[in-house]
Motif scaffolding. Structure first.
Motif, PDB file in Angstrom:
ATOM      1  N   PHE A  37      37.813  35.761  49.409  1.00  0.00           N
ATOM      2  CA  PHE A  37      36.375  35.563  49.283  1.00  0.00           C
ATOM      3  C   PHE A  37      36.047  34.137  49.729  1.00  0.00           C
ATOM      4  O   PHE A  37      36.920  33.271  49.742  1.00  0.00           O
ATOM      5  CB  PHE A  37      35.918  35.773  47.836  1.00  0.00           C
ATOM      6  CG  PHE A  37      36.066  37.190  47.363  1.00  0.00           C
ATOM      7  CD1 PHE A  37      37.299  37.682  46.956  1.00  0.00           C
ATOM      8  CD2 PHE A  37      34.978  38.048  47.338  1.00  0.00           C
ATOM      9  CE1 PHE A  37      37.448  38.997  46.537  1.00  0.00           C
ATOM     10  CE2 PHE A  37      35.115  39.358  46.924  1.00  0.00           C
ATOM     11  CZ  PHE A  37      36.345  39.832  46.516  1.00  0.00           C
ATOM     12  N   ARG A  38      34.815  33.911  50.055  1.00  0.00           N
ATOM     13  CA  ARG A  38      34.379  32.561  50.392  1.00  0.00           C
ATOM     14  C   ARG A  38      33.010  32.294  49.799  1.00  0.00           C
ATOM     15  O   ARG A  38      32.224  33.211  49.573  1.00  0.00           O
ATOM     16  CB  ARG A  38      34.371  32.333  51.896  1.00  0.00           C
ATOM     17  CG  ARG A  38      33.340  33.156  52.664  1.00  0.00           C
ATOM     18  CD  ARG A  38      33.546  32.950  54.163  1.00  0.00           C
ATOM     19  NE  ARG A  38      32.581  33.704  54.957  1.00  0.00           N
ATOM     20  CZ  ARG A  38      32.628  33.814  56.282  1.00  0.00           C
ATOM     21  NH1 ARG A  38      33.620  33.214  56.974  1.00  0.00           N
ATOM     22  NH2 ARG A  38      31.714  34.509  56.931  1.00  0.00           N
ATOM     23  N   GLN A  39      32.785  31.020  49.559  1.00  0.00           N
ATOM     24  CA  GLN A  39      31.508  30.613  48.991  1.00  0.00           C
ATOM     25  C   GLN A  39      31.063  29.321  49.648  1.00  0.00           C
ATOM     26  O   GLN A  39      31.733  28.291  49.524  1.00  0.00           O
ATOM     27  CB  GLN A  39      31.621  30.440  47.471  1.00  0.00           C
ATOM     28  CG  GLN A  39      30.292  30.224  46.781  1.00  0.00           C
ATOM     29  CD  GLN A  39      30.384  30.436  45.277  1.00  0.00           C
ATOM     30  OE1 GLN A  39      31.467  30.476  44.695  1.00  0.00           O
ATOM     31  NE2 GLN A  39      29.247  30.604  44.639  1.00  0.00           N
ATOM     32  N   GLY A  44      26.182  32.835  47.414  1.00  0.00           N
ATOM     33  CA  GLY A  44      27.043  33.596  46.521  1.00  0.00           C
ATOM     34  C   GLY A  44      28.417  33.781  47.115  1.00  0.00           C
ATOM     35  O   GLY A  44      28.689  33.391  48.250  1.00  0.00           O
ATOM     36  N   ARG A  45      29.302  34.372  46.333  1.00  0.00           N
ATOM     37  CA  ARG A  45      30.671  34.602  46.783  1.00  0.00           C
ATOM     38  C   ARG A  45      30.705  35.859  47.656  1.00  0.00           C
ATOM     39  O   ARG A  45      30.290  36.930  47.241  1.00  0.00           O
ATOM     40  CB  ARG A  45      31.593  34.737  45.570  1.00  0.00           C
ATOM     41  CG  ARG A  45      33.055  34.574  45.903  1.00  0.00           C
ATOM     42  CD  ARG A  45      33.877  34.279  44.678  1.00  0.00           C
ATOM     43  NE  ARG A  45      33.600  32.940  44.151  1.00  0.00           N
ATOM     44  CZ  ARG A  45      34.324  32.365  43.180  1.00  0.00           C
ATOM     45  NH1 ARG A  45      35.334  33.021  42.633  1.00  0.00           N
ATOM     46  NH2 ARG A  45      34.005  31.158  42.755  1.00  0.00           N
ATOM     47  N   GLU A  46      31.215  35.692  48.863  1.00  0.00           N
ATOM     48  CA  GLU A  46      31.213  36.764  49.861  1.00  0.00           C
ATOM     49  C   GLU A  46      32.620  37.316  50.063  1.00  0.00           C
ATOM     50  O   GLU A  46      33.570  36.533  50.248  1.00  0.00           O
ATOM     51  CB  GLU A  46      30.673  36.213  51.186  1.00  0.00           C
ATOM     52  CG  GLU A  46      30.755  37.188  52.344  1.00  0.00           C
ATOM     53  CD  GLU A  46      30.513  36.523  53.697  1.00  0.00           C
ATOM     54  OE1 GLU A  46      30.284  37.249  54.683  1.00  0.00           O
ATOM     55  OE2 GLU A  46      30.555  35.278  53.776  1.00  0.00           O
ATOM     56  N   ALA A  92      33.273  27.029  54.221  1.00  0.00           N
ATOM     57  CA  ALA A  92      33.116  27.472  52.836  1.00  0.00           C
ATOM     58  C   ALA A  92      34.387  27.130  52.061  1.00  0.00           C
ATOM     59  O   ALA A  92      35.400  26.730  52.653  1.00  0.00           O
ATOM     60  CB  ALA A  92      32.876  28.978  52.767  1.00  0.00           C
ATOM     61  N   TYR A  94      37.296  28.897  50.223  1.00  0.00           N
ATOM     62  CA  TYR A  94      37.913  30.217  50.266  1.00  0.00           C
ATOM     63  C   TYR A  94      38.781  30.427  49.030  1.00  0.00           C
ATOM     64  O   TYR A  94      39.561  29.543  48.645  1.00  0.00           O
ATOM     65  CB  TYR A  94      38.749  30.362  51.534  1.00  0.00           C
ATOM     66  CG  TYR A  94      37.925  30.593  52.769  1.00  0.00           C
ATOM     67  CD1 TYR A  94      37.123  29.569  53.293  1.00  0.00           C
ATOM     68  CD2 TYR A  94      37.909  31.821  53.413  1.00  0.00           C
ATOM     69  CE1 TYR A  94      36.332  29.782  54.415  1.00  0.00           C
ATOM     70  CE2 TYR A  94      37.137  32.044  54.545  1.00  0.00           C
ATOM     71  CZ  TYR A  94      36.352  31.022  55.035  1.00  0.00           C
ATOM     72  OH  TYR A  94      35.571  31.244  56.142  1.00  0.00           O
ATOM     73  N   PHE A  95      38.632  31.597  48.440  1.00  0.00           N
ATOM     74  CA  PHE A  95      39.375  31.962  47.236  1.00  0.00           C
ATOM     75  C   PHE A  95      40.174  33.232  47.506  1.00  0.00           C
ATOM     76  O   PHE A  95      39.702  34.138  48.187  1.00  0.00           O
ATOM     77  CB  PHE A  95      38.432  32.253  46.069  1.00  0.00           C
ATOM     78  CG  PHE A  95      37.537  31.117  45.666  1.00  0.00           C
ATOM     79  CD1 PHE A  95      36.315  30.912  46.297  1.00  0.00           C
ATOM     80  CD2 PHE A  95      37.912  30.260  44.645  1.00  0.00           C
ATOM     81  CE1 PHE A  95      35.480  29.875  45.916  1.00  0.00           C
ATOM     82  CE2 PHE A  95      37.089  29.220  44.247  1.00  0.00           C
ATOM     83  CZ  PHE A  95      35.868  29.025  44.890  1.00  0.00           C
ATOM     84  N   ALA A 110      33.445  41.160  44.287  1.00  0.00           N
ATOM     85  CA  ALA A 110      34.099  40.112  43.510  1.00  0.00           C
ATOM     86  C   ALA A 110      34.276  40.496  42.038  1.00  0.00           C
ATOM     87  O   ALA A 110      35.291  40.147  41.424  1.00  0.00           O
ATOM     88  CB  ALA A 110      33.312  38.812  43.628  1.00  0.00           C
ATOM     89  N   TRP A 116      42.035  35.143  39.843  1.00  0.00           N
ATOM     90  CA  TRP A 116      41.536  34.302  40.937  1.00  0.00           C
ATOM     91  C   TRP A 116      42.401  33.066  41.073  1.00  0.00           C
ATOM     92  O   TRP A 116      42.825  32.465  40.074  1.00  0.00           O
ATOM     93  CB  TRP A 116      40.091  33.878  40.657  1.00  0.00           C
ATOM     94  CG  TRP A 116      39.129  35.009  40.755  1.00  0.00           C
ATOM     95  CD1 TRP A 116      38.840  35.941  39.800  1.00  0.00           C
ATOM     96  CD2 TRP A 116      38.327  35.335  41.886  1.00  0.00           C
ATOM     97  NE1 TRP A 116      37.906  36.839  40.268  1.00  0.00           N
ATOM     98  CE2 TRP A 116      37.568  36.491  41.549  1.00  0.00           C
ATOM     99  CE3 TRP A 116      38.163  34.788  43.153  1.00  0.00           C
ATOM    100  CZ2 TRP A 116      36.677  37.085  42.440  1.00  0.00           C
ATOM    101  CZ3 TRP A 116      37.266  35.374  44.037  1.00  0.00           C
ATOM    102  CH2 TRP A 116      36.536  36.507  43.672  1.00  0.00           C
ATOM    103  N   GLY A 119      40.192  27.484  44.783  1.00  0.00           N
ATOM    104  CA  GLY A 119      39.661  27.544  46.139  1.00  0.00           C
ATOM    105  C   GLY A 119      40.322  26.550  47.069  1.00  0.00           C
ATOM    106  O   GLY A 119      40.904  25.547  46.650  1.00  0.00           O
TER     107      GLY A 119
END
Length: 126
Positions: A37-39, A44-46, A92, A94-95, A110, A116, A119
């Protein structure tokens, strides 16, 4: 309990490449999905990409298709996100995350991910 350690972020110019790694410990089953995911600031988290370990089904957001590739090394319990032709809009944090959900439609959601990692920052300059 699954623990995740993300690494590999950095700063590159547009068109460059980076490879993110997500080392997973405590993984005792194949019925898991690893997601990236990225933010970006103010967003928001995408969901970017995901890999269902059981059968290697993958998911990619439309914005990264044909540029990003997700893989999983079972021997190392490590997921990778190869990012090519990076664009400024890829900037962003990234997670990586892990879920027991096997539902394809949830791979980019998410809220279904239970574990998790921290990041890692990716910055792409024009």
């Amino acid at each position: 309990e699954v623990q995740l350690q993300a690494s590999g972020g950095g700063s590159v110019q547009a068109g460059g490449s980076l490879r993110l790694s997500c080392a997973a410990s405590g993984v005792t089953r194949d019925a898991i999905t690893i997601g990236w995911f990225r933010q970006a600031p103010g967003s928001g988290r995408e969901g970017v990409s995901a890999f269902r370990k059981w059968d290697a089904v993958t998911y990619y957001a439309d914005s990264v298709k044909d540029r990003f590739t997700i893989t999983f090394d079972s021997a190392k319990n490590t997921a990778y996100l190869q990012m090519n032709n990076l664009k400024p809009e890829d900037t962003a944090v990234y997670f990586c995350a892990c879920t027991r959900s096997m539902v394809v439609q949830e791979m980019y959601t998410a809220r279904v991910y239970e574990s998790w990692g921290q990041g890692t920052q990716v910055t792409v300059s024009s």
